[in-house]
Design a protein around this motif. Structure first.
Motif, PDB file in Angstrom:
ATOM      1  N   GLU A 295      40.895  64.047  28.712  1.00 37.61           N
ATOM      2  CA  GLU A 295      41.098  63.045  27.661  1.00 37.61           C
ATOM      3  C   GLU A 295      40.093  61.908  27.874  1.00 37.61           C
ATOM      4  O   GLU A 295      40.360  60.916  28.534  1.00 37.61           O
ATOM      5  CB  GLU A 295      42.533  62.505  27.694  1.00 37.61           C
ATOM      6  CG  GLU A 295      42.872  61.531  26.582  1.00 37.61           C
ATOM      7  CD  GLU A 295      43.015  62.177  25.214  1.00 37.61           C
ATOM      8  OE1 GLU A 295      43.095  61.425  24.225  1.00 37.61           O
ATOM      9  OE2 GLU A 295      43.052  63.429  25.138  1.00 37.61           O
ATOM     10  N   LYS A 296      38.899  62.093  27.308  1.00 33.62           N
ATOM     11  CA  LYS A 296      37.843  61.086  27.452  1.00 33.62           C
ATOM     12  C   LYS A 296      38.276  59.792  26.772  1.00 33.62           C
ATOM     13  O   LYS A 296      38.823  59.800  25.670  1.00 33.62           O
ATOM     14  CB  LYS A 296      36.545  61.593  26.838  1.00 33.62           C
ATOM     15  CG  LYS A 296      35.375  60.619  26.963  1.00 33.62           C
ATOM     16  CD  LYS A 296      34.093  61.222  26.449  1.00 33.62           C
ATOM     17  CE  LYS A 296      32.964  60.185  26.426  1.00 33.62           C
ATOM     18  NZ  LYS A 296      32.750  59.557  27.745  1.00 33.62           N
ATOM     19  N   VAL A 297      38.023  58.694  27.438  1.00 32.17           N
ATOM     20  CA  VAL A 297      38.446  57.395  26.922  1.00 32.17           C
ATOM     21  C   VAL A 297      37.641  57.021  25.680  1.00 32.17           C
ATOM     22  O   VAL A 297      36.409  57.105  25.673  1.00 32.17           O
ATOM     23  CB  VAL A 297      38.282  56.297  27.984  1.00 32.17           C
ATOM     24  CG1 VAL A 297      38.735  54.949  27.425  1.00 32.17           C
ATOM     25  CG2 VAL A 297      39.061  56.640  29.248  1.00 32.17           C
ATOM     26  N   THR A 298      38.356  56.624  24.637  1.00 28.90           N
ATOM     27  CA  THR A 298      37.737  56.052  23.442  1.00 28.90           C
ATOM     28  C   THR A 298      37.989  54.553  23.484  1.00 28.90           C
ATOM     29  O   THR A 298      39.131  54.101  23.419  1.00 28.90           O
ATOM     30  CB  THR A 298      38.349  56.640  22.147  1.00 28.90           C
ATOM     31  OG1 THR A 298      38.148  58.061  22.141  1.00 28.90           O
ATOM     32  CG2 THR A 298      37.694  56.031  20.919  1.00 28.90           C
ATOM     33  N   TYR A 299      36.925  53.784  23.614  1.00 28.46           N
ATOM     34  CA  TYR A 299      37.065  52.349  23.829  1.00 28.46           C
ATOM     35  C   TYR A 299      37.269  51.592  22.516  1.00 28.46           C
ATOM     36  O   TYR A 299      36.886  52.042  21.445  1.00 28.46           O
ATOM     37  CB  TYR A 299      35.827  51.806  24.554  1.00 28.46           C
ATOM     38  CG  TYR A 299      35.581  52.490  25.873  1.00 28.46           C
ATOM     39  CD1 TYR A 299      36.454  52.310  26.943  1.00 28.46           C
ATOM     40  CD2 TYR A 299      34.492  53.352  26.038  1.00 28.46           C
ATOM     41  CE1 TYR A 299      36.245  52.943  28.147  1.00 28.46           C
ATOM     42  CE2 TYR A 299      34.275  53.996  27.246  1.00 28.46           C
ATOM     43  CZ  TYR A 299      35.154  53.791  28.300  1.00 28.46           C
ATOM     44  OH  TYR A 299      34.949  54.445  29.488  1.00 28.46           O
TER      45      TYR A 299
END
Length: 298
Positions: free
Chosen positions: A225-229
């Motif tokens: 779950e790649k971080v979406t900033y």
């Protein structure tokens, strides 16, 4: 009055050099962490925070001394062991300030500034509120009441702020396991800046991550779950005034709507971001539960 230096001002050259080094490293790693307009916006917000900070600091010092001189329970000496106690006390105060700043819209209105960038780099650490300094210090009032000297408290608050600068980066993936277990790290703080439902309102730590683990607000950064900033709904603007005050304006609009009870108007101040008096809104816990329901791999 102990004569402690203003370590934030002394750290400014370090901030500049660190950002240049990060830009070089992330470019070599083929990680696009900087966007020119966004970075300059963050730096400008930080400069505004420093300028307004002179005014807010007068208020903070006045209130701290008012409590310390007239109401303190003990007199804690300015010695090495009192700084150890203060380190933990200040970090606990910061945790609750930070957590409430995500769970109460009155405090989110100022804190949202720090989360408004859709990029994550050392310049993001400088994107600070223009309004929070005038009232968020209430979370530290118990420290002069206990008997910590105001100068000590202000110094420790600066130490905490300095520590949190370096964790705003994608150049460092993971620290050693023992360090990750105890301290706030780039990985832990990337989670905090994520707008992914699973990451919302997690990892409120200042220096120590132990408070999040103790009070069950810890979330590990997930490989899948790649971080979406940024925000759930991003501001999409580089206008400094809009970034600084848009949430205050929106809060005013929501709380002054038609056909609403006084109770609901007040609740808009204290309920979490996303709450609506008619039940149509979703807060972070709702979004997190929906995500968990649709993702069985946790």
């Amino acid at each position: 009055m102990p004569n402690f230096p203003n370590i934030i001002l002394y750290a400014i050259p370090f901030f500049i050099l660190a950002m240049l080094l990060e830009l070089y490293v992330t470019t070599k790693q083929h990680i696009k962490t900087y966007q020119t307009k966004d970075a300059f916006t963050s730096i400008a917000m930080g400069l505004g925070n420093v300028i307004l900070g002179f005014a807010s600091k007068i208020l903070v010092v006045f209130v701290f001394f008012l409590i310390y001189d007239n109401f303190r329970i003990f007199t804690i000496p300015v010695v090495w062991w009192s700084f150890v106690l203060l380190f933990f006390a200040d970090d606990l105060a910061y945790y609750w300030f930070h957590r409430v700043s995500h769970e109460c819209r009155l405090f989110w209105a100022s804190h949202v500034v720090h989360h408004s960038s859709e990029y994550y780099n050392l310049s993001t650490a400088l994107r600070q509120t223009w309004s929070g300094g005038f009232y968020t210090f209430i979370f530290w009032l118990w420290l002069p009441l206990l008997g910590f000297h105001p100068a000590m408290i202000l110094l420790q608050m600066s130490v905490s702020l300095l520590y949190q600068f370096w964790i705003h980066t994608e150049a460092i993936q993971k620290m050693p396991k023992w360090f990750e277990a105890v301290f706030n790290t780039p990985s832990h703080h990337r989670v905090h800046h994520g707008s992914n439902p699973i990451y919302l309102d997690r990892n409120h730590a200042g220096i120590l991550i132990i408070w999040d683990k103790l009070f069950r607000t810890f979330q590990e950064e997930l490989d899948y779950e790649k971080v979406t900033y940024g925000l759930v709904t991003n501001i999409k603007s580089y206008n400094l005034l809009k970034i600084a005050f848009k949430e205050w304006w929106q809060l005013l609009i929501d709380a002054s709507g038609k056909r609403m009870s006084v109770k609901h108007r007040i609740l808009y101040l204290f309920k979490p971001p996303g709450w609506k008096h008619d039940g149509s809104g979703k807060v972070s816990n709702d979004l997190r539960k929906e995500w968990l329901k649709n993702n069985t791999n946790l």
